[in-house]
Design a protein around this motif. Structure first.
Motif, PDB file in Angstrom:
ATOM      1  N   CYS A 248      86.552  15.079   7.542  1.00  0.00           N
ATOM      2  CA  CYS A 248      87.060  13.862   8.541  1.00  0.00           C
ATOM      3  C   CYS A 248      86.290  13.941   9.783  1.00  0.00           C
ATOM      4  CB  CYS A 248      88.277  13.989   8.673  1.00  0.00           C
ATOM      5  SG  CYS A 248      89.164  12.575   9.440  1.00  0.00           S
ATOM      6  N   CYS A 281      95.835  11.136  12.067  1.00  0.00           N
ATOM      7  CA  CYS A 281      94.690  10.579  11.696  1.00  0.00           C
ATOM      8  C   CYS A 281      95.126  10.120  10.152  1.00  0.00           C
ATOM      9  CB  CYS A 281      93.510  11.537  11.625  1.00  0.00           C
ATOM     10  SG  CYS A 281      92.182  11.100  10.433  1.00  0.00           S
ATOM     11  N   PHE A 283      92.951   9.419   7.648  1.00  0.00           N
ATOM     12  CA  PHE A 283      92.391   9.821   6.603  1.00  0.00           C
ATOM     13  C   PHE A 283      92.730  11.382   6.468  1.00  0.00           C
ATOM     14  CE2 PHE A 283      89.616   6.577   8.380  1.00  0.00           C
ATOM     15  CZ  PHE A 283      88.946   6.099   7.065  1.00  0.00           C
TER      16      PHE A 283
HETATM   17 ZN    ZN Z   1      91.117  13.015  10.447  1.00  0.00          ZN
END
Ligand code: ZN
Length: 312
Positions: A248, A281, A283
């Motif tokens: 990420c 986040c 992701f």
């Molecule tokens: Zn992330």
């Protein structure tokens, strides 16, 4: 090797292939999101497809595939680079009913015919004249592989076929691509085989062989066994493998920039209500906490750190 992508060429003919297999790198995504099976599997297929496509591009930046949906899934996103780093996420539409376990891509994102497929190439190093390239294409096809194949036929004008499969443990993809040839000679192939191969014949034959693979075989067999099972009679030239991994790119600075774009009033409103701002986040699920002091500093000139230009 698991979590890897390997490339191969058909000797003497302008046909190239790639196979990607994500195991631990796919579990990194699976374990971070609670998704209905059909959504998870389509995200896995899109992840495999993105890595396959990125490996065909001569490009040092990142490739972002997005499918904007009008159904149970509002957005699929996969970002990856040619080195095999990738991240992926999904945004579900909260009010929508849970999709069936075997829902097709179309049933997830193109219920009313408003699904869109967006391909973005983000340059790796900012330089004058290097702008992100974005292509938006209408949703064509019922599966991830069909959508991607249509896109490649339209934009790159390279006949490309993909066979994709994913479940809760693996995401696997096989790609075949017909390369441009000049005067009948392959531009990228190694020295021609002793007997020249008819280009059309080779391309058709490779597709027919690959069409015999089943989803179960893709998910069960190691990549080298898939290649052997399909193409054992073909003169293939294999290249090195490259590693793939979940990576990420989120940072606290990027979250700070995002909060600044949200605006002081909005951020102060959240702080007044909850005492702090927590951003996860989407992701990797990593939480970023901005307390009252952090939030105040976001909007002090000179203390603000990197500006919104760092937002990707
Ligand atoms: Zn992330």
């Amino acid at each position: 090797m698991s979590d890897s992508l390997r490339r191969f060429l058909l000797q003497g003919a302008p046909v190239r292939g790639e196979i990607v297999s994500l195991d631990d790198a796919w579990l990194e995504v699976v374990n971070r999101h609670e998704l209905p099976d059909s959504v998870r599997d389509r995200l896995g297929e899109l992840s495999a497809a993105a890595l396959l496509l990125a490996a065909t591009l001569k490009f040092d930046g990142s490739l972002v595939l997005q499918i904007h949906g009008d159904g149970p899934v509002a957005l699929f996103v996969v970002e990856c680079d040619a080195d095999g780093d990738y991240r992926a996420t999904v945004k579900l539409r909260e009010e929508a009913p849970t999709p069936a376990d075997d829902a097709s891509l179309r049933e997830l994102v193109d219920v009313e015919g408003k699904g869109r497929f967006v391909v973005t190439l983000v340059p790796g190093s900012p330089a004058p004249g290097r702008q992100p390239y974005q292509g938006i294409v209408p949703f064509e096809g019922n599966s991830v592989s069909m959508v991607l194949e249509h896109y490649m036929a339209r934009s790159e004008q390279l006949p490309t076929r993909m066979w994709l499969a994913a479940d809760g443990r693996r995401a696997v993809g096989l790609l075949l691509q017909r390369m441009p040839s000049t005067g009948g000679t392959a531009t990228v192939a190694p020295p021609a085989a002793e007997t020249p191969i008819d280009d059309d014949d080779a391309w058709n034959r490779m597709q027919q062989l690959a069409d015999t693979i089943t989803r179960g075989e893709l998910l069960r067999l190691a990549p080298e066994h898939v290649i052997r099972r399909l193409f054992w009679q073909e003169p293939l030239h294999a290249f090195d493998e490259r590693q793939c991994r979940f990576a990420c790119t989120c940072t606290r600075d990027k979250v700070a920039s995002m909060l600044r774009m949200l605006g002081e009033e909005e951020v102060e409103g959240i702080v007044a209500e909850r005492g702090a701002v927590e951003v996860r986040c989407e992701f990797c699920n990593l939480p970023y906490l901005f307390d009252r002091v952090d939030c105040a500093e976001l909007f002090v000139p000179g203390v603000s750190g990197p500006g919104p230009s760092l937002l990707q």
